[in-house]
Motif scaffolding. Sequence first.
Motif, short mmCIF file in Angstrom:
data_model
loop_
_atom_site.label_atom_id
_atom_site.label_comp_id
_atom_site.label_asym_id
_atom_site.label_seq_id
_atom_site.Cartn_x
_atom_site.Cartn_y
_atom_site.Cartn_z
N ASN A 303 21.33 25.99 12.12
CA ASN A 303 20.07 25.82 12.84
C ASN A 303 20.26 24.99 14.11
OD1 ASN A 303 17.19 26.28 13.02
ND2 ASN A 303 16.93 24.11 12.50
N ASP A 304 21.17 24.00 14.02
CA ASP A 304 21.42 23.17 15.19
C ASP A 304 22.09 23.98 16.32
OD1 ASP A 304 20.29 21.05 13.92
OD2 ASP A 304 22.20 20.17 13.25
N ARG A 305 22.79 25.05 15.99
CA ARG A 305 23.52 25.84 16.98
C ARG A 305 22.86 27.21 17.21
NH1 ARG A 305 29.83 25.79 15.72
NH2 ARG A 305 29.75 26.78 17.80
N ARG A 306 21.57 27.33 16.84
CA ARG A 306 20.91 28.63 16.94
C ARG A 306 20.75 29.09 18.40
NH1 ARG A 306 16.89 24.94 15.72
NH2 ARG A 306 15.08 24.89 17.13
N ASP A 307 20.82 28.12 19.32
CA ASP A 307 20.70 28.51 20.73
C ASP A 307 21.90 29.34 21.18
OD1 ASP A 307 18.32 27.16 20.83
OD2 ASP A 307 19.20 25.31 21.65
N GLU A 308 23.01 29.25 20.47
CA GLU A 308 24.21 29.99 20.83
C GLU A 308 24.18 31.42 20.30
OE1 GLU A 308 27.54 27.78 19.47
OE2 GLU A 308 26.92 25.89 20.43
N ASP A 310 22.28 35.20 19.15
CA ASP A 310 21.31 36.12 19.71
C ASP A 310 19.95 35.88 19.06
OD1 ASP A 310 20.96 38.17 17.33
OD2 ASP A 310 23.13 37.80 17.54
N ALA A 311 18.92 36.50 19.57
CA ALA A 311 17.54 36.22 19.12
C ALA A 311 17.35 36.50 17.64
CB ALA A 311 16.56 37.05 19.97
N ALA A 314 19.25 33.90 15.61
CA ALA A 314 18.60 32.59 15.74
C ALA A 314 17.34 32.52 14.87
CB ALA A 314 18.25 32.32 17.21
N ARG A 315 16.55 33.62 14.88
CA ARG A 315 15.33 33.63 14.05
C ARG A 315 15.68 33.58 12.57
NH1 ARG A 315 10.54 31.82 13.09
NH2 ARG A 315 9.20 33.30 11.96
N GLU A 318 16.67 30.07 11.69
CA GLU A 318 15.50 29.20 11.59
C GLU A 318 14.75 29.43 10.28
OE1 GLU A 318 11.45 28.15 14.17
OE2 GLU A 318 12.90 29.64 14.90
#
Length: 571
Positions: A303-308, A310-311, A314-315, A318
Amino acid sequence: MTWPTGLARLWKRSLQFRTVLITTALAAITITVACLWMAVSIQDGLFNQRNAEVQEYAARAVEDAQQTLDASDVAGSRAQMQSLWSAVREDMARLAGTDQIAAFRIGHDSVPLAPTDFGRGGFAAEAVSPGLQERVESQATQWWQSIALTDAHGQPVPGIIVGQQLNVPNIGPYAIYMAYDLAEQAETLRLVQGTLWGSGIAMVLIVVAILWVVVRSLAAPIIEASASSARIAQGDLKVRIPVHGEDELATLGRSFNAMADSIESQIQELAELSLVQQRFVSDVSHELRTPLTTIKLASTMLNDRRDEFDAMTARTTELLSTQVARFEELLTDLLEISRYDAGSVQLELEPTSLAHLAEDVIESMRQVADQHGTELRFVAPGGYAPVEMDARRVRRILRNLLGNAIEHGEGRPIVITVDSNPSAVAVGVRDYGMGMRPEDAERVFDRFWRADPSRKRTLGGTGLGLSIAIGDAKLHGGTLGVWSEVGVGTNFVLALPRRPRAEGDLRPAEIDSPVPLEPSDDALHHALGLTQPILTMDLAETDELTDIGEVRDLREVDGLTHRPAREKEAE
């Protein structure tokens, strides 16, 4: 307690007392009626027998006197007439069986040889009633009448007076009256009545004694069965009824014992099953801790690296983190429930102000409330003095109640009220949301129960919060109640005693809560400065309303006393 109250209570509670009393009353009435009937019958029998005797004696005496007068020739000598009259008088007294005799000449014609009237044995003309005198003088038949006579001691005794005409030749008729007392019959009647009433009382006592023995023998097994059932209801499953004989009561005792055996067996099976379930929940919860910790660590890193990512990834990351957190909360609640079931929960008491604790919970939940468009209102007339409580558990209760109110309040304001009295402190959480039906409100504290299963949980609840909350309240010796009405809203009230109950005291709490369970919104609306009910207000119209601190600074409004926190802290 007065004796009528005691008798009334005994009448309601004792079948044996009612049976004996009713049977005694009926037996007493029956025996009394029988004794009265026999006494009256004996009295009439004695009187009629004596009346017949005296009439026969009187008729025989008058008949003999009439024969004597008819056979005598005294027409020429007054002295002979007086001598004959005296002889007739003595003969009548001898044959009539009474000394009380009187004779009065009928008519007022002057006859030189007419014998003089006489009264014998103290009998006077005044004893004869006018009615009897008229009948005797008008008709030549025998007449009688009941009268009251006087005995030798001057005491009144019942009696009978008999009247009849006696015709003296060449002179005319005389009215002869003979009086008979019934003293002997009255004495016999008193003896008989005394015997009857004594026998009646003895019969009543005998009936009561026999009835007591019979009812006692019949009621004893019933009383024993009642006491045994009460002991079973209190948890003593080993109690049994002694059985003797083969009669109906013995059958009842065997049936009761068989029922008790069945109940004990079933309860033991349920207890073993419950113990297995408790151990299963506890063991599974503990065993899941380790893999859950690993999963949580991994989900946190992802979750801490979800910005890396794809959408989509990442979802997914989360959602994984959110559900792992919810899973951890569920495990925590399951462990808490298992501790309650095992009876291993201990309170960590410390002096805590319920008002300050509620303020802290409100502030911690304010962000969640803002996300739901819900405004939190705090009213605290009391509850600032420290009370012994487990602050962690009470805070958990308030967070759960406030979270439920936010979730089901439909964006309307929520009012949190704290107050106190000499025996308790209480906090109420009032929302103006959808509300619940009465049958739903009764089950709201059941584990995993939801009033609307189709409704989505927006705060991630586990379904165990209210069940744990009521357990925490009972652990403090307090109460947690709910009032709800469909379309009006819901009000939860937590009441805690100022003095914690003794350890091991499991009696149901009886607390006079300073915050009523069924809310009265009028005074609260005035205290909050509202001009219309919260339920119907548009949230846009509430911008100018007071915030938490301003509500707490109010002084005296409609019976609610609000004091600043700083003043209460100074106290």
